[in-house]
Motif scaffolding. Structure first.
Motif, mmCIF file in Angstrom:
data_model
loop_
_atom_site.group_PDB
_atom_site.id
_atom_site.type_symbol
_atom_site.label_atom_id
_atom_site.label_comp_id
_atom_site.label_asym_id
_atom_site.label_seq_id
_atom_site.Cartn_x
_atom_site.Cartn_y
_atom_site.Cartn_z
ATOM 1 N N LEU A 94 3.435 10.410 -5.254
ATOM 2 C CA LEU A 94 4.694 11.135 -5.029
ATOM 3 C C LEU A 94 5.681 10.963 -6.181
ATOM 4 O O LEU A 94 6.789 11.501 -6.119
ATOM 5 C CB LEU A 94 5.342 10.653 -3.723
ATOM 6 N N ASN A 95 5.277 10.222 -7.208
ATOM 7 C CA ASN A 95 6.122 9.992 -8.385
ATOM 8 C C ASN A 95 7.473 9.380 -8.028
ATOM 9 O O ASN A 95 8.509 9.722 -8.608
ATOM 10 C CB ASN A 95 6.337 11.298 -9.164
ATOM 11 N N ILE A 96 7.472 8.491 -7.052
ATOM 12 C CA ILE A 96 8.699 7.821 -6.645
ATOM 13 C C ILE A 96 9.040 6.727 -7.658
ATOM 14 O O ILE A 96 8.165 5.996 -8.120
ATOM 15 C CB ILE A 96 8.528 7.225 -5.232
ATOM 16 N N SER A 97 10.323 6.614 -7.988
ATOM 17 C CA SER A 97 10.716 5.617 -8.988
ATOM 18 C C SER A 97 11.995 4.875 -8.641
ATOM 19 O O SER A 97 12.375 3.947 -9.347
ATOM 20 C CB SER A 97 10.905 6.298 -10.355
ATOM 21 N N ALA A 98 12.679 5.261 -7.556
ATOM 22 C CA ALA A 98 13.950 4.629 -7.198
ATOM 23 C C ALA A 98 13.730 3.499 -6.212
ATOM 24 O O ALA A 98 12.878 3.580 -5.321
ATOM 25 C CB ALA A 98 14.899 5.670 -6.599
ATOM 26 N N ILE A 109 11.948 0.868 -0.803
ATOM 27 C CA ILE A 109 12.223 0.099 0.403
ATOM 28 C C ILE A 109 11.819 0.854 1.655
ATOM 29 O O ILE A 109 11.190 0.297 2.560
ATOM 30 C CB ILE A 109 13.713 -0.291 0.464
ATOM 31 N N TRP A 110 12.156 2.145 1.735
ATOM 32 C CA TRP A 110 11.819 2.891 2.950
ATOM 33 C C TRP A 110 10.317 3.021 3.117
ATOM 34 O O TRP A 110 9.790 2.906 4.231
ATOM 35 C CB TRP A 110 12.484 4.271 2.928
ATOM 36 N N LEU A 111 9.607 3.229 2.025
ATOM 37 C CA LEU A 111 8.148 3.265 2.118
ATOM 38 C C LEU A 111 7.594 1.907 2.540
ATOM 39 O O LEU A 111 6.672 1.820 3.355
ATOM 40 C CB LEU A 111 7.546 3.677 0.770
ATOM 41 N N ALA A 112 8.152 0.850 1.973
ATOM 42 C CA ALA A 112 7.680 -0.497 2.317
ATOM 43 C C ALA A 112 7.920 -0.804 3.790
ATOM 44 O O ALA A 112 7.069 -1.406 4.448
ATOM 45 C CB ALA A 112 8.386 -1.536 1.440
ATOM 46 N N LEU A 113 9.062 -0.381 4.321
ATOM 47 C CA LEU A 113 9.354 -0.634 5.725
ATOM 48 C C LEU A 113 8.374 0.094 6.635
ATOM 49 O O LEU A 113 7.909 -0.458 7.638
ATOM 50 C CB LEU A 113 10.790 -0.206 6.050
ATOM 51 N N ALA A 131 -5.793 -11.489 8.381
ATOM 52 C CA ALA A 131 -6.585 -11.739 7.171
ATOM 53 C C ALA A 131 -7.508 -10.568 6.861
ATOM 54 O O ALA A 131 -7.636 -10.143 5.701
ATOM 55 C CB ALA A 131 -7.390 -13.024 7.341
ATOM 56 N N ALA A 132 -8.167 -10.034 7.885
ATOM 57 C CA ALA A 132 -9.063 -8.893 7.676
ATOM 58 C C ALA A 132 -8.300 -7.660 7.223
ATOM 59 O O ALA A 132 -8.721 -6.945 6.296
ATOM 60 C CB ALA A 132 -9.832 -8.598 8.968
ATOM 61 N N THR A 133 -7.163 -7.413 7.848
ATOM 62 C CA THR A 133 -6.340 -6.259 7.473
ATOM 63 C C THR A 133 -5.811 -6.407 6.056
ATOM 64 O O THR A 133 -5.820 -5.451 5.266
ATOM 65 C CB THR A 133 -5.161 -6.110 8.457
ATOM 66 N N SER A 134 -5.354 -7.605 5.714
ATOM 67 C CA SER A 134 -4.836 -7.846 4.371
ATOM 68 C C SER A 134 -5.908 -7.635 3.310
ATOM 69 O O SER A 134 -5.652 -7.039 2.254
ATOM 70 C CB SER A 134 -4.278 -9.269 4.276
ATOM 71 N N ALA A 135 -7.121 -8.109 3.588
ATOM 72 C CA ALA A 135 -8.218 -7.927 2.630
ATOM 73 C C ALA A 135 -8.537 -6.451 2.433
ATOM 74 O O ALA A 135 -8.740 -5.983 1.300
ATOM 75 C CB ALA A 135 -9.451 -8.681 3.118
ATOM 76 N N ALA A 136 -8.578 -5.707 3.538
ATOM 77 C CA ALA A 136 -8.884 -4.279 3.443
ATOM 78 C C ALA A 136 -7.794 -3.532 2.685
ATOM 79 O O ALA A 136 -8.086 -2.688 1.811
ATOM 80 C CB ALA A 136 -9.062 -3.697 4.847
ATOM 81 N N LEU A 137 -6.532 -3.841 2.983
ATOM 82 C CA LEU A 137 -5.432 -3.143 2.322
ATOM 83 C C LEU A 137 -5.317 -3.540 0.852
ATOM 84 O O LEU A 137 -4.915 -2.721 0.017
ATOM 85 C CB LEU A 137 -4.123 -3.434 3.062
ATOM 86 N N SER A 138 -5.662 -4.773 0.515
ATOM 87 C CA SER A 138 -5.674 -5.181 -0.894
ATOM 88 C C SER A 138 -6.674 -4.366 -1.683
ATOM 89 O O SER A 138 -6.421 -4.004 -2.852
ATOM 90 C CB SER A 138 -6.010 -6.672 -1.008
ATOM 91 N N SER A 139 -7.803 -4.049 -1.064
ATOM 92 C CA SER A 139 -8.798 -3.192 -1.713
ATOM 93 C C SER A 139 -8.242 -1.793 -1.943
ATOM 94 O O SER A 139 -8.507 -1.164 -2.976
ATOM 95 C CB SER A 139 -10.063 -3.115 -0.858
ATOM 96 N N VAL A 140 -7.457 -1.303 -0.978
ATOM 97 C CA VAL A 140 -6.834 0.023 -1.134
ATOM 98 C C VAL A 140 -5.851 0.011 -2.300
ATOM 99 O O VAL A 140 -5.816 0.945 -3.115
ATOM 100 C CB VAL A 140 -6.124 0.435 0.170
ATOM 101 N N VAL A 141 -5.043 -1.047 -2.392
ATOM 102 C CA VAL A 141 -4.098 -1.166 -3.506
ATOM 103 C C VAL A 141 -4.837 -1.153 -4.843
ATOM 104 O O VAL A 141 -4.449 -0.453 -5.785
ATOM 105 C CB VAL A 141 -3.258 -2.452 -3.365
ATOM 106 N N SER A 142 -5.924 -1.924 -4.937
ATOM 107 C CA SER A 142 -6.705 -1.977 -6.178
ATOM 108 C C SER A 142 -7.312 -0.625 -6.497
ATOM 109 O O SER A 142 -7.335 -0.188 -7.664
ATOM 110 C CB SER A 142 -7.814 -3.030 -6.059
ATOM 111 N N VAL A 194 0.831 -1.202 0.000
ATOM 112 C CA VAL A 194 0.000 0.000 0.000
ATOM 113 C C VAL A 194 0.866 1.253 0.000
ATOM 114 O O VAL A 194 0.640 2.195 -0.774
ATOM 115 C CB VAL A 194 -0.952 0.008 1.213
ATOM 116 N N PHE A 195 1.869 1.275 0.843
ATOM 117 C CA PHE A 195 2.708 2.464 0.950
ATOM 118 C C PHE A 195 3.534 2.688 -0.310
ATOM 119 O O PHE A 195 3.682 3.836 -0.767
ATOM 120 C CB PHE A 195 3.614 2.353 2.177
ATOM 121 N N VAL A 196 4.070 1.631 -0.890
ATOM 122 C CA VAL A 196 4.884 1.798 -2.094
ATOM 123 C C VAL A 196 4.021 2.220 -3.277
ATOM 124 O O VAL A 196 4.382 3.135 -4.027
ATOM 125 C CB VAL A 196 5.652 0.505 -2.409
#
Length: 346
Positions: A123-127, A132-136, A167-178, A114-116
């Motif tokens: 934020l137009n991040i490409s590096a 990695i820092w966003l993912a962490l 599982a609930a958190t993953s499902a909710a965040l997957s929806s955010v990614v989509s 979600v963060f990446v």
């Protein structure tokens, strides 16, 4: 927490597993064979002479030799990712005392995604180092959130509550990614491998980006292993042995987040490696984390590399992403473990 070596000196589990040398030898042989197979097999099978030219003759310009050079970086990347996920799974299972804890099951991978994806879209991040820092950050916030939710109510953070919260958190965040990806085709096209996980982007620059996080996480895990053995005996017993359980959990969880967050940033959310690698090692070596953690790194590297090879062979002339293969193997394993162990704590 007192010096980790103090716990080691107490020899909580003093003896080396009888079959440790045999298991280590088998894992090292499998690692070498997997690496060779990864260089040779794929949509195009490489001949022996092409393999030798690609590895030992940098001036060779044949098509096969060039393929080998590209596959070398991809293979090293797959080995590093598998090792990181294997150790991360061991740490999360130990910290939560949950036998089916895994970065994918607890939603940590999805939080990193979600963060990446948000950074790319807004934020137009490409590096890679920015990914990695966003993912962490995303992985850490998600881990704290899931553990907090799972700790609420009577009984504290039980295994089943943690799994349900994850599982609930993953499902909710997957929806955010989509929701972020679907209306932004350029993000979807560039990072669509994130939805399933892939090591196809492996290159030497990516390996070098991952390396410091891998070393930091693995070294931390090995140093904390003796104290985690004490933690497995219960918080009261561990405290009596001089372990500061809160600090131990924080350090170990942080190492696990670093490992899975870095891999997710560079390869996408690859699931079930930590679960499978750790359970295989516990099955053959027993519960001593001084041996389970480093061996989970080896077994994770082997499992992910085999999955990548299978993905290339099954998807030929294209490619089946490694995340699909690991999910196909890992989902039945999760069901089996849940039924057999009734989701008991470690």
């Amino acid at each position: 927490m007192n010096n980790f070596s103090d716990i080691s000196e107490q020899k909580l589990i003093s003896s080396v597993p009888k079959n440790f040398k045999r298991v280590l030898f088998v894992c090292l042989v499998l690692l070498v064979l997997c690496a060779i197979a990864s260089l040779v097999l794929g949509s195009r099978v490489v001949r022996l002479q092409e393999l030798l030219d690609g590895l030992f003759h940098p001036d060779a310009e044949s098509y096969g030799a060039n393929i080998v050079r590209k596959r070398v970086a991809r293979t090293v990347f797959a080995l590093c990712c598998g090792a990181a996920l294997g150790v991360s799974g061991s740490l999360m299972q130990s910290v939560t005392r949950n036998p089916i804890a895994d970065p994918s099951i607890l939603g940590v991978n999805t939080g990193a995604s979600v963060f990446v994806v948000s950074g790319i879209a807004f934020l137009n991040i490409s590096a890679a180092h920015q990914y990695i820092w966003l993912a962490l950050i995303g992985a850490a916030i998600t881990a704290v959130f899931v553990f907090g939710i799972g700790s609420m109510g009577r009984g504290g953070a039980t295994p089943i509550k943690l799994v349900l919260a994850g599982a609930a958190t993953s499902a909710a965040l997957s929806s955010v990614v989509s929701a972020i990806l679907i209306p932004r085709s350029y993000v979807m096209d560039q990072f669509r491998f994130w939805q399933v996980g892939s090591v196809g982007s492996g290159s030497w620059s990516v390996v070098l980006t991952l390396a410091p996080f891998l070393v930091t996480g693995v070294v931390t895990a090995i140093l904390t292993a003796p104290a985690l053995n004490a933690l497995a005996l219960g918080d009261d017993v561990a405290t009596g042995m001089g372990v500061r359980t809160g600090v131990l959990r924080l350090i170990s969880a942080l190492a696990g987040v670093i490992l899975c967050g870095a891999v997710t940033a560079l390869a996408g959310p690859i699931g079930f490696i930590g679960l499978l690698a750790t359970h295989v090692m516990r099955l053959v070596l027993g519960p001593d984390l001084r041996f389970v953690i480093p061996m989970s790194a080896l077994s994770g590297a082997i499992i992910l590399t085999i999955s990548d090879i299978l993905g290339r062979l099954l998807g030929s002339p294209g490619e089946l992403e490694v995340g699909v293969v690991t999910a196909f193997v890992g989902a039945p394993l999760l069901i089996f473990l849940a039924i057999r162990s009734k989701v008991r704590s470690l």
